[in-house]
Motif scaffolding. Structure first.
Motif, PDB file in Angstrom:
ATOM      1  N   GLU A 118     -30.955 -22.242  65.760  1.00 40.16           N
ATOM      2  CA  GLU A 118     -32.615 -22.497  65.541  1.00 40.16           C
ATOM      3  C   GLU A 118     -33.169 -23.857  65.632  1.00 40.16           C
ATOM      4  O   GLU A 118     -32.766 -24.506  64.757  1.00 40.16           O
ATOM      5  CB  GLU A 118     -32.954 -21.680  64.271  1.00 40.16           C
ATOM      6  CG  GLU A 118     -34.230 -21.676  64.067  1.00 40.16           C
ATOM      7  CD  GLU A 118     -34.597 -20.888  62.515  1.00 40.16           C
ATOM      8  OE1 GLU A 118     -35.766 -20.983  62.183  1.00 40.16           O
ATOM      9  OE2 GLU A 118     -33.583 -20.429  62.056  1.00 40.16           O
TER      10      GLU A 118
ATOM     11  N   LYS B 218     -26.124 -21.744  63.541  1.00 39.92           N
ATOM     12  CA  LYS B 218     -25.920 -20.551  63.288  1.00 39.92           C
ATOM     13  C   LYS B 218     -24.432 -19.861  63.413  1.00 39.92           C
ATOM     14  O   LYS B 218     -23.814 -19.247  62.957  1.00 39.92           O
ATOM     15  CB  LYS B 218     -26.954 -19.651  63.810  1.00 39.92           C
ATOM     16  CG  LYS B 218     -28.325 -19.750  63.283  1.00 39.92           C
ATOM     17  CD  LYS B 218     -29.337 -18.629  63.851  1.00 39.92           C
ATOM     18  CE  LYS B 218     -30.715 -18.891  63.057  1.00 39.92           C
ATOM     19  NZ  LYS B 218     -31.571 -17.631  63.628  1.00 39.92           N
TER      20      LYS B 218
ATOM     21  N   THR C 200     -33.204 -23.719  56.518  1.00 42.32           N
ATOM     22  CA  THR C 200     -34.409 -22.883  57.196  1.00 42.32           C
ATOM     23  C   THR C 200     -35.160 -23.466  56.558  1.00 42.32           C
ATOM     24  O   THR C 200     -36.475 -23.847  57.352  1.00 42.32           O
ATOM     25  CB  THR C 200     -34.091 -21.495  56.947  1.00 42.32           C
ATOM     26  OG1 THR C 200     -32.915 -21.156  57.349  1.00 42.32           O
ATOM     27  CG2 THR C 200     -35.229 -20.780  57.233  1.00 42.32           C
ATOM     28  N   TRP C 201     -35.748 -23.990  55.161  1.00 44.84           N
ATOM     29  CA  TRP C 201     -36.589 -24.511  54.699  1.00 44.84           C
ATOM     30  C   TRP C 201     -37.080 -25.939  55.405  1.00 44.84           C
ATOM     31  O   TRP C 201     -38.149 -26.007  55.767  1.00 44.84           O
ATOM     32  CB  TRP C 201     -36.549 -24.503  53.338  1.00 44.84           C
ATOM     33  CG  TRP C 201     -37.469 -25.756  52.665  1.00 44.84           C
ATOM     34  CD1 TRP C 201     -38.889 -25.339  52.186  1.00 44.84           C
ATOM     35  CD2 TRP C 201     -37.284 -26.968  52.386  1.00 44.84           C
ATOM     36  NE1 TRP C 201     -39.398 -26.557  51.389  1.00 44.84           N
ATOM     37  CE2 TRP C 201     -38.483 -27.292  51.922  1.00 44.84           C
ATOM     38  CE3 TRP C 201     -36.394 -27.900  52.532  1.00 44.84           C
ATOM     39  CZ2 TRP C 201     -38.804 -28.776  51.533  1.00 44.84           C
ATOM     40  CZ3 TRP C 201     -36.514 -29.275  52.294  1.00 44.84           C
ATOM     41  CH2 TRP C 201     -37.810 -29.671  51.826  1.00 44.84           C
TER      42      TRP C 201
ATOM     43  N   LYS D  17     -38.757 -25.304  58.766  1.00 38.69           N
ATOM     44  CA  LYS D  17     -40.063 -24.803  58.743  1.00 38.69           C
ATOM     45  C   LYS D  17     -41.064 -25.689  58.074  1.00 38.69           C
ATOM     46  O   LYS D  17     -41.981 -25.911  58.540  1.00 38.69           O
ATOM     47  CB  LYS D  17     -39.848 -23.474  57.661  1.00 38.69           C
ATOM     48  CG  LYS D  17     -39.503 -22.259  58.551  1.00 38.69           C
ATOM     49  CD  LYS D  17     -39.476 -21.024  57.551  1.00 38.69           C
ATOM     50  CE  LYS D  17     -38.654 -19.824  58.104  1.00 38.69           C
ATOM     51  NZ  LYS D  17     -38.614 -18.678  57.220  1.00 38.69           N
TER      52      LYS D  17
END
Length: 496
Positions: free
Chosen positions: A67, A314, A341-342, A345
């Motif tokens: 990602e 991942k 992930t944080w 974002k």
């Protein structure tokens, strides 16, 4: 008095560690952000640094397992760039802040920046690489090198070394001679003698204790430190006031000789160490680009080259989680995945917020980009925050240490926020920066027979519809380092 239990319902903001970190990311500069991301990559095994691939094959091969931060060409920035071409989004037409639209080219020759030489295209034979390198030698290193060649004893070298270390980056000695003598257990006369030797080092004037001493050292080397020049150097306050009569009386020379002496004084350097940098210079890179389109509108886009690219692996995460692990190991991997992930974002949100704030600034200040600083409108954080539905503190953080490259030059985002000066007759308020520019223009056009006082400037500005007090004019004039009308009259008549 009695004890009782009451139930109340209310709302409160809980600042979680992740929320606090996200807020911190907003105000980081590009360099600070890069350092922060690199530290996170070292700490988190699931994070990788995204690398550019001109063919794009590597990215496509890993797109199923990774990602990527949505700030590169294949992600959020691409969507943001698509929005730039859509009217009504991040493309603005000059004059939209008022009732009438004005073409950008109507104000005269275009001030568009020339980026044709950036990133190649020029002849490599004409580019002198060494000429564009700054010196890595600091002033202290330069002085210590000369100390090694000076005819001094070991004790005197120790004194000289201490004096060099007490010299600041501009070349001035900031230590007290008596304190140095006491600290080193030496005689004050001995320290003075060593200082005299050090003051003969290059650059001339270095290790002086005051501006008059610095200029005197340079004049002595030129053989021009006569009694008249010494008197002038000791009365620099009269030179600053351009008091020719007072200087002529003190120096004992006529006006013609005095003007020649002042001309010689201007050739000297009051900061002999300024050519040596203590630290390597850090170039300011823009966070946002503003470009003028052929139709006279302005497009706003992020500087994607300046944003760190972060990948969450991942495939590695799936491989690790499939292995048998203890409870603590599972918690660690889960925390790393959540943190990765944080971060992705948060970086994406930071970039979008910067773009949103910068776009609103361009919309509010479109007249500046079209016509120049005289048309800078008054703007505050609340106006931008209300327009984009964000809090003032968020806008303040976003505009800290962020820069915008425009056809008119490179500006910090905070530059566009200016206090409002009321207009006469209840008209539209004027920007303080625009008023300063107008004051400077009026003074630049003065003649020896027509020097404007602050009161006269107030009258002229009132005629332009600016409601301003005399003390405000004086404050703006002083902020521009412009002397009073009396001093300006002396300067103009002396140069006539």
């Amino acid at each position: 008095m009695k004890q009782s239990l009451d139930m109340r319902q209310g709302q409160s903001l809980v600042m979680t560690p992740q929320l606090q970190q996200a807020i911190k990311l907003l105000q980081l500069s590009n360099q600070e952000l890069t350092e922060f991301v690199e530290a996170e990559i070292e700490r988190n095994p699931l994070l990788n640094k995204g690398e550019e691939d001109s063919s794009g094959d590597s990215e496509r091969a890993q797109s199923d397992n990774r990602e990527q931060l949505s700030l590169d060409e294949s992600s959020g920035l691409g969507a943001a760039r698509d929005q730039l071409d859509a009217p009504g989004e991040d493309v603005y037409e000059p004059g939209t802040g008022s009732d009438t639209a004005t073409p950008a080219g109507s104000s005269g020759p275009s001030a568009k920046a020339d980026w044709s030489g950036v990133g190649g295209g020029g002849s490599s034979e004409d580019f002198d690489y060494t000429a564009n390198l700054s010196s890595d030698v600091s002033l202290h290193e330069h002085l210590h090198t000369q100390l090694n060649l000076a005819p001094l004893s070991a004790a005197d070298r120790l004194i000289a070394s201490r004096l060099i270390d007490e010299t600041d980056d501009t070349g001035y000695l900031r230590a007290d001679i008596e304190e140095v003598a006491v600290a080193l257990g030496a005689d004050t006369a001995n320290v003075e003698a060593v200082l005299s030797v050090c003051q003969g080092f290059d650059p001339t004037g270095v290790m002086a204790r005051s501006i008059p001493e610095c200029l005197g050292l340079q004049l002595k080397e030129l053989g021009r430190y006569d009694p008249a020049m010494e008197a002038m150097v000791q009365n620099l306050q009269l030179v600053a006031k351009h008091d020719l009569k007072g200087l002529a009386d003190i120096c004992g020379v006529d006006k013609e000789d005095l003007l020649d002496m002042m001309s010689e004084l201007r050739q000297l350097s009051p900061k002999p160490g300024s050519s040596f940098a203590s630290d390597a210079s850090v170039a300011v890179t823009p966070d946002v680009f503003v470009r003028e389109l052929p139709n006279g509108m302005f497009a706003v886009e992020l500087n994607s080259e300046n944003l760190p690219r972060v990948l969450m692996d991942k495939a590695y995460y799936a491989e690790v989680t499939a292995l048998p692990m203890r409870e603590k190991e599972k918690e660690f991997i889960s925390e790393c995945a959540a943190s990765a992930t944080w971060l992705i974002k948060s970086l994406d949100q930071r970039a979008r917020t910067i773009l949103k704030v910068a776009s609103e600034i361009v919309r509010q200040q479109d007249a500046f980009f079209a016509h120049g600083v005289a048309h800078l409108r008054p703007l505050n954080l609340k106006q931008v925050a209300d327009a984009i539905e964000m809090h003032e503190s968020t806008v303040s953080r976003v505009t800290t240490n962020k820069y915008m490259s425009t056809p008119r030059g490179l500006f910090e985002l905070k530059y566009f926020f200016s206090a409002a000066i009321p207009a006469t007759g209840g008209g539209e308020a004027h920007s303080a920066e625009a008023v300063r520019h107008r004051i400077k223009t009026l003074i630049d056009n003065e003649t020896p027979d027509n020097v404007l006082s602050d009161d006269q400037i107030v009258e002229i500005l009132t005629g332009y519809g600016v409601d301003i007090a005399r003390r405000t004019v004086a404050k703006y004039r002083e902020s521009l380092n412009i002397p009073s009308s009396v001093q300006r009259r002396r300067i103009l008549r002396a140069s006539a």
